[in-house]
Structure formats: C-alpha cells, structure tokens
Design an enzyme around this catalytic site. Structure first.
Site, PDB file in Angstrom:
ATOM      1  N   HIS A   1     -69.317  28.400 -28.805  1.00 36.60           N
ATOM      2  CA  HIS A   1     -69.589  29.774 -29.008  1.00 36.60           C
ATOM      3  C   HIS A   1     -70.040  29.935 -30.537  1.00 36.60           C
ATOM      4  O   HIS A   1     -70.099  29.098 -31.418  1.00 36.60           O
ATOM      5  CB  HIS A   1     -68.106  30.559 -28.958  1.00 36.60           C
ATOM      6  CG  HIS A   1     -67.578  30.925 -27.724  1.00 36.60           C
ATOM      7  ND1 HIS A   1     -66.839  29.722 -27.026  1.00 36.60           N
ATOM      8  CD2 HIS A   1     -67.577  31.995 -26.805  1.00 36.60           C
ATOM      9  CE1 HIS A   1     -66.525  30.310 -25.915  1.00 36.60           C
ATOM     10  NE2 HIS A   1     -66.715  31.547 -25.777  1.00 36.60           N
TER      11      HIS A   1
ATOM     12  N   THR B   1     -59.407  40.184 -25.256  1.00 38.91           N
ATOM     13  CA  THR B   1     -59.237  39.415 -26.395  1.00 38.91           C
ATOM     14  C   THR B   1     -58.657  38.016 -26.042  1.00 38.91           C
ATOM     15  O   THR B   1     -57.952  37.754 -25.112  1.00 38.91           O
ATOM     16  CB  THR B   1     -58.075  40.044 -27.397  1.00 38.91           C
ATOM     17  OG1 THR B   1     -58.574  41.570 -27.452  1.00 38.91           O
ATOM     18  CG2 THR B   1     -57.923  39.531 -28.650  1.00 38.91           C
TER      19      THR B   1
ATOM     20  N   LYS C   1     -67.211  33.727 -33.712  1.00 43.73           N
ATOM     21  CA  LYS C   1     -65.984  33.772 -33.153  1.00 43.73           C
ATOM     22  C   LYS C   1     -64.980  32.850 -33.889  1.00 43.73           C
ATOM     23  O   LYS C   1     -65.053  31.622 -34.271  1.00 43.73           O
ATOM     24  CB  LYS C   1     -66.108  32.994 -31.764  1.00 43.73           C
ATOM     25  CG  LYS C   1     -64.905  33.244 -31.025  1.00 43.73           C
ATOM     26  CD  LYS C   1     -65.368  32.600 -29.500  1.00 43.73           C
ATOM     27  CE  LYS C   1     -63.990  32.587 -28.455  1.00 43.73           C
ATOM     28  NZ  LYS C   1     -63.455  34.032 -28.327  1.00 43.73           N
TER      29      LYS C   1
END
Length: 277
Positions: A132, A76, A136
């Site tokens: 990204h 994470t 995200k």
C-alpha cells in the site's frame, strides 16, 4: 427518499472518496463529516454512520453508533476475526441495528480473495505479499488478514500451512499460520499477491488497485446494504452474487418478472491476474 450519512474519518483518503460518492448520489445525503478525533455526538441524527478512521479508534466509533441505534458501515482495517466475534456478542439480541464491515471495497480484490480461498485446500505452502501507499499506517492490511483467515478456514482438516523459519523477522507476520509481508511505499495504491507453492510449481493470485475508482461500485453497494442491515455482515462477497445463484434465480423467474440491471462492463481502476509457473 434519501438516506442521510455521517462520515467519521472524513479527512482521510477513503473518507474523502466516500464523502464525494455520497454527495454525488441521489440516494444519499452527507449531513456530518468528522475527523478521527471529532465529537461522536455530531453524527447523531444521521440514518447511517460510516467509519473510516484508524484501528485504535474504530471500535469506539462502532460501539457508540450501535449504542445509539445507528447502522454502521466500517471500512477501517484492524477488524480481526476475534474483534468481529466480540462485536457479534455485543449486539446479539439487538435486532434494530446492523454493522457492515468491508475490508476492501474493490470487487476485483474480493474475487481474488475468493480464488485464493479455493486454492488453499490444494497447497500447503502459502504466503501473502501486500503493498500500500506510504501513508497507510497499519499493517498487515485488513484485506490480507481476511484473506489469510478465509484460507485457513477453507483448509479445514489440512491444518496450518507449512511456514518454516518464522522466528526470523524477515519472514513476515503470521496470520492464521500464514506469513504476511507488508510493503509501504510511494507510487502504490494497493496490491496483493497470494503465492502458493506446490510440487514443481508456483501459483500466484494477484490483484492491483490502479486508481481509487476501483472502490466506487463497492462503496455504493455497501452503503445500500447498510441501510437495512441487521446483525454483523462481513465482506463485500456477502453483498454480491459470487456464485451466480441470484442471476440464475432471475433467469428462471416467470415471464414478466422484474429483473435487476445488468452491467456488462468490467470494474474500473483495477487489474487481476492468476499465474502459474
């Protein structure tokens, strides 16, 4: 004997990928799949836990697992240097558990960060641009944060980089004095450019993740390391032979000594470039 695995955050993209890799492996067995809001007690009984949740949830998952004597693999984002230091303090003296924190499972990305760390000593003007997919949530990425922190450490006595006009929002977020710019858009898996400005030149270290397959080798490597980890281990670079010292040790071993497998193929699903203009 297989290692049993509980994946927390199993409904996300990375969680689904890790679950698939675990299920396809003869070394591991998936025994629990939880979403980010699942009951953490459901992961008890597994040999190791994998946390691929959200930054706001991750710390609680790790603390719960450690409190119950489970080793944890963390994929994470959001684990800054300060949070990692706090975690190290929490588990100091507990020799029975280990936490492996991997900001990026891509071997190519880890190498690009290492190259950037080397270059940081030679340039005072440095910025990061990372991109990204639109889904995200967090920014900047964990990879960008770790890259900035490692470059700042590498600079040592050179001090902070030159970052003019950072009071303007368009100049990005400063991480360890380095401006970081985050893009979130459709059509992107993951990309990071570290741009160094010098006298009459610009050096760009760029890495593109083209497909999720780029993460597979790193995920397996991290899972294996998590089984026996003790303390806090940060970064895939801690798990691979970055400087070739392990290979050299194998080459100089006595005749007949066992050697590890050799993979002559390049990492799949990714591309890295270093350009100077």
């Amino acid at each position: 004997m297989t290692t049993t695995v509980a994946v927390v955050g199993a409904t996300g993209r990375m969680g689904q990928l890790i679950s698939q890799i675990v299920e396809a492996s003869d070394e591991f067995e998936l025994v629990a799949s939880l979403d980010s809001k699942g009951e953490l007690s459901d992961m008890l009984g597994a040999d190791i836990a994998v946390d691929v949740t959200l930054p706001a949830v991750s710390q609680g998952v790790v603390e719960y697992a450690v409190a119950h004597g489970m080793n944890v693999l963390v994929g994470t984002s959001g684990w800054t240097g300060e949070r990692i230091t706090e975690l190290e303090r929490r588990i100091t003296g507990n020799l029975a558990v280990g936490v492996v924190i991997i900001p990026n499972f891509s071997v190519g990305s880890v190498l690009a960060t290492s190259f950037a760390q080397m270059a940081a000593r030679f340039y005072d003007s440095i910025e990061i641009v990372e991109a990204h997919g639109a889904s995200k949530i967090d920014s900047p990425s964990g990879t960008a944060v770790r890259t900035a922190e490692l470059m700042s450490q590498a600079r040592g006595s050179r001090g902070p980089v030159q970052a003019p006009h950072t009071d303007q929002r368009a100049r990005g977020q400063q991480v360890a004095s380095i401006p970081v710019h985050s893009l979130r858009m459709q059509g992107v898996v993951a990309k990071q450019d570290v741009v160094f400005g010098g006298n009459g030149e610009v050096l760009t270290i760029s890495h593109d993740t083209l497909a999720p397959s780029a993460y597979e080798a790193g995920i397996l490597l991290a899972l294996r390391a998590t089984r026996t980890a003790r303390g806090v281990v940060v970064g895939l670079d801690r798990l691979i032979d970055m400087d070739g010292s392990r290979e050299r040790a194998t080459q100089t071993a006595p005749t007949g000594a066992a050697s590890g497998p050799v993979d002559d193929g390049g990492p799949s699903g990714q591309a890295a470039t270093v350009t100077s203009a």
